[in-house]
Design a protein around this motif. Structure first.
Motif, PDB file in Angstrom:
ATOM      1  N   GLY A  64       0.834  -1.195   0.000  1.00 29.67           N
ATOM      2  CA  GLY A  64       0.000   0.000   0.000  1.00 29.67           C
ATOM      3  C   GLY A  64       0.865   1.240   0.000  1.00 29.67           C
ATOM      4  O   GLY A  64       1.685   1.436  -0.901  1.00 29.67           O
ATOM      5  N   SER A  65       0.695   2.093   1.011  1.00 27.21           N
ATOM      6  CA  SER A  65       1.559   3.274   1.131  1.00 27.21           C
ATOM      7  C   SER A  65       3.000   2.854   1.356  1.00 27.21           C
ATOM      8  O   SER A  65       3.936   3.620   1.102  1.00 27.21           O
ATOM      9  CB  SER A  65       1.090   4.154   2.287  1.00 27.21           C
ATOM     10  OG  SER A  65       1.093   3.430   3.503  1.00 27.21           O
ATOM     11  N   THR A 118      -8.187  -1.865  -2.850  1.00 30.53           N
ATOM     12  CA  THR A 118      -8.193  -0.410  -2.882  1.00 30.53           C
ATOM     13  C   THR A 118      -7.125   0.138  -1.940  1.00 30.53           C
ATOM     14  O   THR A 118      -6.690  -0.553  -1.008  1.00 30.53           O
ATOM     15  CB  THR A 118      -9.562   0.138  -2.452  1.00 30.53           C
ATOM     16  OG1 THR A 118      -9.772  -0.171  -1.061  1.00 30.53           O
ATOM     17  CG2 THR A 118     -10.689  -0.474  -3.284  1.00 30.53           C
ATOM     18  N   PRO A 119      -6.708   1.385  -2.150  1.00 29.28           N
ATOM     19  CA  PRO A 119      -5.762   1.991  -1.202  1.00 29.28           C
ATOM     20  C   PRO A 119      -6.318   2.005   0.223  1.00 29.28           C
ATOM     21  O   PRO A 119      -5.562   1.835   1.184  1.00 29.28           O
ATOM     22  CB  PRO A 119      -5.581   3.410  -1.741  1.00 29.28           C
ATOM     23  CG  PRO A 119      -5.878   3.305  -3.201  1.00 29.28           C
ATOM     24  CD  PRO A 119      -6.962   2.269  -3.308  1.00 29.28           C
ATOM     25  N   GLN A 120      -7.623   2.175   0.358  1.00 29.46           N
ATOM     26  CA  GLN A 120      -8.241   2.192   1.679  1.00 29.46           C
ATOM     27  C   GLN A 120      -8.123   0.823   2.352  1.00 29.46           C
ATOM     28  O   GLN A 120      -7.807   0.738   3.555  1.00 29.46           O
ATOM     29  CB  GLN A 120      -9.709   2.601   1.575  1.00 29.46           C
ATOM     30  CG  GLN A 120      -9.945   4.046   1.146  1.00 29.46           C
ATOM     31  CD  GLN A 120      -9.725   4.276  -0.349  1.00 29.46           C
ATOM     32  OE1 GLN A 120      -9.735   3.330  -1.146  1.00 29.46           O
ATOM     33  NE2 GLN A 120      -9.529   5.538  -0.723  1.00 29.46           N
ATOM     34  N   GLN A 121      -8.370  -0.231   1.589  1.00 32.77           N
ATOM     35  CA  GLN A 121      -8.229  -1.580   2.148  1.00 32.77           C
ATOM     36  C   GLN A 121      -6.782  -1.852   2.562  1.00 32.77           C
ATOM     37  O   GLN A 121      -6.524  -2.458   3.611  1.00 32.77           O
ATOM     38  CB  GLN A 121      -8.687  -2.630   1.139  1.00 32.77           C
ATOM     39  CG  GLN A 121     -10.186  -2.719   0.944  1.00 32.77           C
ATOM     40  CD  GLN A 121     -10.539  -3.670  -0.189  1.00 32.77           C
ATOM     41  OE1 GLN A 121     -10.048  -3.542  -1.309  1.00 32.77           O
ATOM     42  NE2 GLN A 121     -11.384  -4.643   0.114  1.00 32.77           N
ATOM     43  N   GLU A 123      -4.483   0.284   3.529  1.00 30.47           N
ATOM     44  CA  GLU A 123      -4.138   0.995   4.754  1.00 30.47           C
ATOM     45  C   GLU A 123      -4.817   0.383   5.966  1.00 30.47           C
ATOM     46  O   GLU A 123      -4.238   0.329   7.061  1.00 30.47           O
ATOM     47  CB  GLU A 123      -4.494   2.475   4.614  1.00 30.47           C
ATOM     48  CG  GLU A 123      -3.647   3.199   3.584  1.00 30.47           C
ATOM     49  CD  GLU A 123      -2.179   2.835   3.674  1.00 30.47           C
ATOM     50  OE1 GLU A 123      -1.551   3.132   4.716  1.00 30.47           O
ATOM     51  OE2 GLU A 123      -1.641   2.232   2.722  1.00 30.47           O
ATOM     52  N   MET A 124      -6.052  -0.096   5.783  1.00 25.16           N
ATOM     53  CA  MET A 124      -6.734  -0.780   6.874  1.00 25.16           C
ATOM     54  C   MET A 124      -5.965  -2.037   7.277  1.00 25.16           C
ATOM     55  O   MET A 124      -5.825  -2.342   8.471  1.00 25.16           O
ATOM     56  CB  MET A 124      -8.167  -1.138   6.458  1.00 25.16           C
ATOM     57  CG  MET A 124      -9.096   0.052   6.338  1.00 25.16           C
ATOM     58  SD  MET A 124     -10.760  -0.433   5.786  1.00 25.16           S
ATOM     59  CE  MET A 124     -11.328  -1.369   7.206  1.00 25.16           C
ATOM     60  N   LYS A 127      -2.707  -1.064   9.177  1.00 23.11           N
ATOM     61  CA  LYS A 127      -3.023  -0.650  10.551  1.00 23.11           C
ATOM     62  C   LYS A 127      -3.473  -1.842  11.390  1.00 23.11           C
ATOM     63  O   LYS A 127      -3.145  -1.934  12.581  1.00 23.11           O
ATOM     64  CB  LYS A 127      -4.107   0.427  10.529  1.00 23.11           C
ATOM     65  CG  LYS A 127      -3.619   1.787  10.063  1.00 23.11           C
ATOM     66  CD  LYS A 127      -4.725   2.814  10.108  1.00 23.11           C
ATOM     67  CE  LYS A 127      -4.193   4.238   9.867  1.00 23.11           C
ATOM     68  NZ  LYS A 127      -3.480   4.386   8.602  1.00 23.11           N
ATOM     69  N   ARG A 128      -4.192  -2.758  10.761  1.00 27.72           N
ATOM     70  CA  ARG A 128      -4.699  -3.917  11.502  1.00 27.72           C
ATOM     71  C   ARG A 128      -3.557  -4.823  11.955  1.00 27.72           C
ATOM     72  O   ARG A 128      -3.547  -5.299  13.092  1.00 27.72           O
ATOM     73  CB  ARG A 128      -5.698  -4.683  10.630  1.00 27.72           C
ATOM     74  CG  ARG A 128      -6.255  -5.950  11.255  1.00 27.72           C
ATOM     75  CD  ARG A 128      -7.042  -5.683  12.514  1.00 27.72           C
ATOM     76  NE  ARG A 128      -7.582  -6.916  13.057  1.00 27.72           N
ATOM     77  CZ  ARG A 128      -6.901  -7.774  13.803  1.00 27.72           C
ATOM     78  NH1 ARG A 128      -5.625  -7.521  14.092  1.00 27.72           N
ATOM     79  NH2 ARG A 128      -7.473  -8.872  14.266  1.00 27.72           N
ATOM     80  N   ILE A 151     -11.467  -6.975   7.507  1.00 30.63           N
ATOM     81  CA  ILE A 151     -11.374  -6.022   6.402  1.00 30.63           C
ATOM     82  C   ILE A 151     -12.554  -6.217   5.445  1.00 30.63           C
ATOM     83  O   ILE A 151     -12.815  -7.347   5.010  1.00 30.63           O
ATOM     84  CB  ILE A 151     -10.043  -6.189   5.637  1.00 30.63           C
ATOM     85  CG1 ILE A 151      -8.856  -6.120   6.600  1.00 30.63           C
ATOM     86  CG2 ILE A 151      -9.924  -5.134   4.536  1.00 30.63           C
ATOM     87  CD1 ILE A 151      -8.769  -4.835   7.410  1.00 30.63           C
TER      88      ILE A 151
END
Length: 211
Positions: A64-65, A118-121, A123-124, A127-128, A151
């Motif tokens: 991801g990031s 997705t980028p949101q997934q 990052e989740m 973090k998880r 997720i």
């Protein structure tokens, strides 16, 4: 009955070997952060016996990031890869190759199953796994399946102790790309670590010479 057996066995697994907390300094984690520039994805990595077909280990690589590997109770370590409670940072292409080469040998192969997200997934997921904490021995698939189930889009994953059961469920997700890594290295993989370190030293020496 199966749930009852699982409930009875779970405390035994947890008591068998306590998790070992590891916490790399902020500076090391920030310095190691590596972004591939590829579309966000999550890859389930399953170590499978070449003769038995049984599962030996589960891990997640999240792109991801930055790209990290969630390696619950894993035995792979590298001095250039900072770790925080089973989350490995600085997963460059070279470190990614080192990771699967360490696990693939004459008795085991590594199955990679990648899904674009997705980028949101992504990052989740990062973090998880960072919030998960260190994982006890023999609980790798349990930890990975628990992370995935939290997720959106991965609710169909079973909560399981079996790496192969998790792999079979992951294979049913839309758009999965599967790749198997085989190697004829002997079962004693201490030589692999020595080769990895030599490759890193040569790379560093070459970089210093070019400066």
């Amino acid at each position: 009955m199966r749930r009852l057996i699982l409930c009875l066995l779970l405390p035994l697994f947890l008591a068998a070997c306590g998790a070992e907390p590891v916490w790399a300094p902020d500076e090391a984690v920030q310095k190691a952060a590596y972004r591939t520039g590829n579309p966000p994805s999550v890859t389930l990595m399953t170590v499978i016996g070449t003769k038995t077909g049984s599962g030996g280990h589960s891990a997640l690589m999240i792109d991801g990031s930055q790209r990290v590997i969630f390696d619950p109770a894993g035995s792979w370590h590298h001095p250039w890869v900072p770790e925080r409670n089973d989350v490995d940072y600085g997963i460059t292409d070279q470190m990614y190759r080192f990771y699967y080469d360490y696990h693939a040998r004459e008795t085991w192969y590594v199955r990679e199953q990648k899904v674009f997200i997705t980028p949101q997934q992504a990052e989740m997921l990062i973090k998880r796994v960072e919030a998960n904490g260190a994982v006890s021995k023999a609980m790798c698939a349990w930890a990975v399946s628990g992370v995935l189930r939290d997720i959106p889009g991965f609710e169909s994953m079973p909560r399981t102790l079996s790496p192969t059961k998790l792999s079979r469920a992951f294979a049913k997700l839309p758009g999965v790309e599967t790749k198997d890594h085989y190697d004829n290295d002997p079962d004693d993989n201490s030589g692999v670590l020595m080769i990895e370190m030599e490759a890193v030293r040569e790379g560093a020496d070459g970089a210093n010479r070019r400066r």
